[in-house]
Scaffold this motif. Structure first.
Motif, short mmCIF file in Angstrom:
data_model
loop_
_atom_site.label_atom_id
_atom_site.label_comp_id
_atom_site.label_asym_id
_atom_site.label_seq_id
_atom_site.Cartn_x
_atom_site.Cartn_y
_atom_site.Cartn_z
N ARG A 151 44.18 52.18 42.54
CA ARG A 151 44.71 51.05 43.25
C ARG A 151 46.24 50.73 42.66
O ARG A 151 46.77 49.81 43.54
CB ARG A 151 43.97 49.76 43.07
CG ARG A 151 42.60 50.08 43.80
CD ARG A 151 41.74 48.74 43.54
NE ARG A 151 40.49 48.95 44.52
CZ ARG A 151 39.91 47.73 44.99
NH1 ARG A 151 40.42 46.52 44.61
NH2 ARG A 151 38.87 47.93 45.80
N TYR A 152 46.42 51.19 41.61
CA TYR A 152 47.95 50.73 40.83
C TYR A 152 48.52 51.56 40.26
O TYR A 152 48.83 51.71 39.29
CB TYR A 152 47.71 49.56 39.82
CG TYR A 152 47.02 48.11 40.29
CD1 TYR A 152 47.76 47.43 41.10
CD2 TYR A 152 45.57 48.04 40.33
CE1 TYR A 152 46.95 46.31 41.72
CE2 TYR A 152 44.83 46.86 40.74
CZ TYR A 152 45.71 45.86 41.63
OH TYR A 152 44.91 44.92 42.15
N ASN A 155 35.18 48.05 40.99
CA ASN A 155 36.13 48.65 40.26
C ASN A 155 36.69 47.85 39.11
O ASN A 155 37.79 47.99 38.64
CB ASN A 155 37.25 48.41 41.54
CG ASN A 155 37.35 49.52 42.60
OD1 ASN A 155 36.86 50.68 42.39
ND2 ASN A 155 37.43 49.29 43.79
#
Length: 143
Positions: free
Chosen positions: A79-80, A94
């Motif tokens: 995600r990052y 997550n």
């Protein structure tokens, strides 16, 4: 006869999932959002009280209690921007307890929601979780 009935009753309680059963957590991480610390209990002994970083403003670290779900030693965030998440112990979707390369931010909110630790402490927690087994690991997050 009394002894046999007592033994049968005890076995019945154990099989019914009574809290005194052997499935009780042997590794517990108590995370305090207010103090930005994680106190680790291993087999009823406190083995560490470590600084953490939880969710920064606008993000959320959920409160509650979970069993560990899975481990990933060299995890990268999907995600990052592939951010490193070494020694990840995932517990709620997550969300994970994991190491960080931003150690100067430990002790204050800075994450996107995960519980960040110094990599050395994350390695200790990860190895204990691996040894104890995921069903024996509990992560508790409180305000």
């Amino acid at each position: 006869m009394r002894h046999i009935l007592f033994s049968f009753g005890l076995v019945t309680l154990l099989l019914a999932g009574n809290p005194i059963s052997a499935s009780a957590a042997t590794l517990i991480a108590n995370v305090s959002l207010s103090t930005q610390t994680m106190t680790v209990h291993h087999r009823s002994n406190v083995i560490g009280r470590w600084k953490v970083s939880t969710a920064r403003s606008g993000k959320v670290t959920p409160t509650g209690s979970w069993k560990a779900k899975w481990l990933s030693k060299n995890h990268k965030s999907s995600r990052y921007n592939n951010a490193p998440m070494p020694y990840s112990v995932f517990y709620n979707g997550n969300y994970a307890v994991h190491g960080t390369n931003q150690t100067s931010k430990l002790g204050r909110p800075a994450s996107a929601g995960c519980i960040r630790l110094h990599p050395k402490n994350a390695a200790i927690f990860f190895e204990l979780a691996r040894r104890e087994g995921l069903n024996n690991v509990k992560i508790i997050v409180r305000r």
